[in-house]
Design a protein around this motif. Sequence first.
Motif, PDB file in Angstrom:
ATOM      1  N   PRO A  87       0.755  -1.183   0.069  1.00 12.53           N
ATOM      2  CA  PRO A  87       0.062  -0.221   0.000  1.00 12.53           C
ATOM      3  C   PRO A  87       0.866   1.248   0.056  1.00 12.53           C
ATOM      4  N   GLY A  88       0.155   2.503  -0.166  1.00 14.46           N
ATOM      5  CA  GLY A  88       0.921   3.876  -0.373  1.00 14.46           C
ATOM      6  C   GLY A  88       1.930   3.760  -1.458  1.00 14.46           C
ATOM      7  N   LEU A  89       2.976   4.813  -1.211  1.00 13.75           N
ATOM      8  CA  LEU A  89       3.716   4.978  -2.274  1.00 13.75           C
ATOM      9  C   LEU A  89       5.027   4.703  -2.248  1.00 13.75           C
ATOM     10  N   ASP A  90       5.474   3.621  -1.318  1.00 15.31           N
ATOM     11  CA  ASP A  90       6.813   3.096  -1.032  1.00 15.31           C
ATOM     12  C   ASP A  90       7.060   2.108  -2.151  1.00 15.31           C
ATOM     13  N   GLY A  91       8.315   2.374  -2.682  1.00 14.34           N
ATOM     14  CA  GLY A  91       8.932   1.383  -3.885  1.00 14.34           C
ATOM     15  C   GLY A  91       9.652   0.249  -3.237  1.00 14.34           C
ATOM     16  N   ASP A 140      10.198  -2.948  -2.517  1.00 13.31           N
ATOM     17  CA  ASP A 140       9.504  -4.330  -2.701  1.00 13.31           C
ATOM     18  C   ASP A 140      10.504  -5.598  -2.667  1.00 13.31           C
ATOM     19  N   ARG A 141      11.593  -5.290  -2.150  1.00 15.80           N
ATOM     20  CA  ARG A 141      12.410  -6.527  -2.131  1.00 15.80           C
ATOM     21  C   ARG A 141      11.964  -7.582  -1.322  1.00 15.80           C
ATOM     22  N   GLY A 171       2.054  -5.781  -6.693  1.00 10.43           N
ATOM     23  CA  GLY A 171       3.010  -4.704  -7.334  1.00 10.43           C
ATOM     24  C   GLY A 171       2.933  -3.775  -6.045  1.00 10.43           C
ATOM     25  N   ILE A 172       3.671  -2.501  -6.381  1.00 11.97           N
ATOM     26  CA  ILE A 172       3.719  -1.280  -5.620  1.00 11.97           C
ATOM     27  C   ILE A 172       2.708  -0.390  -5.757  1.00 11.97           C
ATOM     28  N   ARG A 173       2.592   0.396  -4.921  1.00 13.41           N
ATOM     29  CA  ARG A 173       1.714   2.001  -5.086  1.00 13.41           C
ATOM     30  C   ARG A 173       0.557   1.314  -5.149  1.00 13.41           C
ATOM     31  N   LEU A 176       5.429  -2.393   4.276  1.00 12.13           N
ATOM     32  CA  LEU A 176       5.756  -0.853   4.197  1.00 12.13           C
ATOM     33  C   LEU A 176       6.890  -0.476   4.855  1.00 12.13           C
ATOM     34  N   SER A 218       8.180   2.915   4.469  1.00 14.66           N
ATOM     35  CA  SER A 218       8.048   4.355   4.648  1.00 14.66           C
ATOM     36  C   SER A 218       7.649   4.850   5.803  1.00 14.66           C
ATOM     37  N   GLY A 219       7.036   4.131   6.528  1.00 13.63           N
ATOM     38  CA  GLY A 219       6.726   4.579   8.015  1.00 13.63           C
ATOM     39  C   GLY A 219       5.242   5.010   7.679  1.00 13.63           C
ATOM     40  N   ALA A 220       4.461   4.840   6.925  1.00 14.32           N
ATOM     41  CA  ALA A 220       3.192   5.225   6.625  1.00 14.32           C
ATOM     42  C   ALA A 220       2.158   4.263   7.324  1.00 14.32           C
ATOM     43  N   GLY A 248      -0.839   9.493   4.732  1.00 18.22           N
ATOM     44  CA  GLY A 248       0.167   8.673   5.490  1.00 18.22           C
ATOM     45  C   GLY A 248       1.486   8.936   5.022  1.00 18.22           C
ATOM     46  N   ARG A 307      13.334   1.524  -7.630  1.00 22.10           N
ATOM     47  CA  ARG A 307      13.071   2.401  -6.588  1.00 22.10           C
ATOM     48  C   ARG A 307      11.558   2.940  -6.626  1.00 22.10           C
ATOM     49  N   GLU A 352       3.606  -0.520 -13.738  1.00 23.43           N
ATOM     50  CA  GLU A 352       4.409  -1.379 -13.530  1.00 23.43           C
ATOM     51  C   GLU A 352       4.534  -2.650 -14.087  1.00 23.43           C
TER      52      GLU A 352
END
Lengths: 134, 556
Positions: free
Chosen positions: A12-16, A18-19, A39-41, A63, A65-67, B130, B203, B552
Amino acid sequence: MKQKLRILISKPGLDGHDRGAKYIARALKDAGYEVIYTGIRQSPEAIAKTAIQEDVDFVGLSLLSGAHNELFPEVVRTIREAGGNNIVIFGGGVIPEDDIADLQKNGISAIFTTGTPVQTVIDFIENQREQISH
Amino acid sequence: MDINKIINHKTKWEKSTLKKVLEKFPERKDDFSTGSWVPVERVAIPETFDADQYLDKIGFPGEYPFTRGVQPTMYRGRLWTMRQYAGFGSAEESNKRYKYLLNQGQTGLSVAFDLPTQIGYDSDDSHSIGEVGKVGVAIDTLEDMEILFDGIPLDKVSTSMTINAPASVLLAFYIAVGEKNGVSKDQLRGTIQNDILKEYIARGTYIFPPKPSLRLITNIFEYCSAEIPKWNTISISGYHIREAGSTAAQEVAFTLADGIEYIKAAVKAGLDVDKFAGRLSFFFNAHNDLLEEVAKFRAARRIWAKIMKEKFGAQNERSMMLRFHTQTGGSTLTAQQPDNNIVRVTIQTLAAVLGGTQSLHTNSKDEALGLPTEQAVRIALRTQQIVAHESGITHSVDPLAGSYHVESLTDKIEDEVWTYLNKIEELGGMVQAIEAGYVQKEIQDAAYKYQREIEDNKRILVGVNEFKVEDPMPDDILKVDPELRKRQIEKVTKVRENRNSDQVQQKLEALGQAAVDPSANLMPYIIDAAKSYATLGEICNVLRNEFGEHQESIVL
């Protein structure tokens, strides 16, 4: 609950970063589960939609990113609202110890922080399977 | 020196001296290899490099092929720039942290933006929930940027900005702040990351599809070469590729392949390679396998010089120099026994410096747990200062050159990189290789193998799968105020109310029209819009409407 558990892994969110999510997805697949990776985002709505459509038993959220305090409970709420009442939701990533209790109160069944062996996640899933089927 | 004499002696040694010992005392493992699985010789001898090839392959620092470094004197002349990546919360808080770091002897700034900024969303966008102020500072308008650099002399410090998809917009904000403070464009020094291809690979902060993204990058190259000659227009980054789990050789290969793609795009747009190539910079990771990392940096320099000279016909030596920033490896830090991370960062610092880096960020020990505290950041900076002033490794240029082992590793990494570069060329270039998922798959396979080795205890991580203790998580973790988004929304709302909205509309429309014309350079239009206090989100939305958004390609 079906013989072969279905698990959705999502970011979820905007963090990429994904490892971790991809590793968990692949390792759970290798352990014999049906795994879907979004997938991300992903928005909470998109995650809930996929979870219902794919009829999954578990949703794993990652996650870094801290969100998480905002987004994890929001995903739980959206999934429940969409009718996924029995879906077990867990999370992982860079999550400070202090935040874990609140996340659990908000419907996240378990949090796996960095360095957790994948076997711990598998044990959790199997433990939940037993609990649900009893 | 007769090489055969040495080879013969080694064979003899293996059959006698070595054999006797191995019979009694077997080695700890059957195979020894680097952290990225490059086989390592027990005892390296000069057979791996021919003395005749010394000048071609190793040469002298400041001369082609730059294996030994881009400057003739390296750190004897000037130390690397100590540049800690920092930024969190609001522009006010980040400004305070920058002033603190500059007071502690840091020599350059490195701005971390939050994810909404990096993906071109304003703080009040629903996508931003968030994420505002979490992994970096939130910037919505020129006003935030004015606060961020308040009291910092832009003609004296160099500023690196980790910004990619909206790099043009943040550069426009920076130019505008400079102008307001009486610093002209030709005095500005710094770097924008501006490397979109690795965002698709690793990234994740992409906005537009590859084609219009490459156009924006080319526009920046062209604009800066004419207007901001001291600006590094791109920082072609292997850092995040490595963080995603690649090997050392993959890190170099995929980064240089991205670089090749940018140069191709710019040359295709009619730019003269020697006009812009000297302002390209690179960004690599430093992991724990010290000698492999040193070899990696040396190999990267040699390969890039060759690519620029032979493939792109560069004439100017500066175009052939691979200048790079290094950051120590975030993914090597452990949440367990976080103090141990100080030691890891020290090893990685040695790797970067022995590898000839131009600037360095050292990670803080607590970054596997959350945002670093001020005290942890200070230790990280002190680590660089100790290596710089006390270790003595700065006294001689490329001090590991000629080590049979390091030269042999440099050659092996170079070979592996060329194999990848050829493969990518066969696939039609880096955009095609990424769209086909080839690059992502290669990285993921390496990441999976690595993690499996840890799970199976084949690879020891101190404190994680060996030498464990029950340690409570430290409680001094920096937290971002959850109310920040609210305040940031109030701020951007106020800017929207106070600006001349007709002018903003006009500037945004002009940008939209320019975007339709593929021959137009968008930079002047973006700068105009930025100066009118159009928000980052508004500017990016104009371009989203025109260019569309990247999707993606998921590879598992």
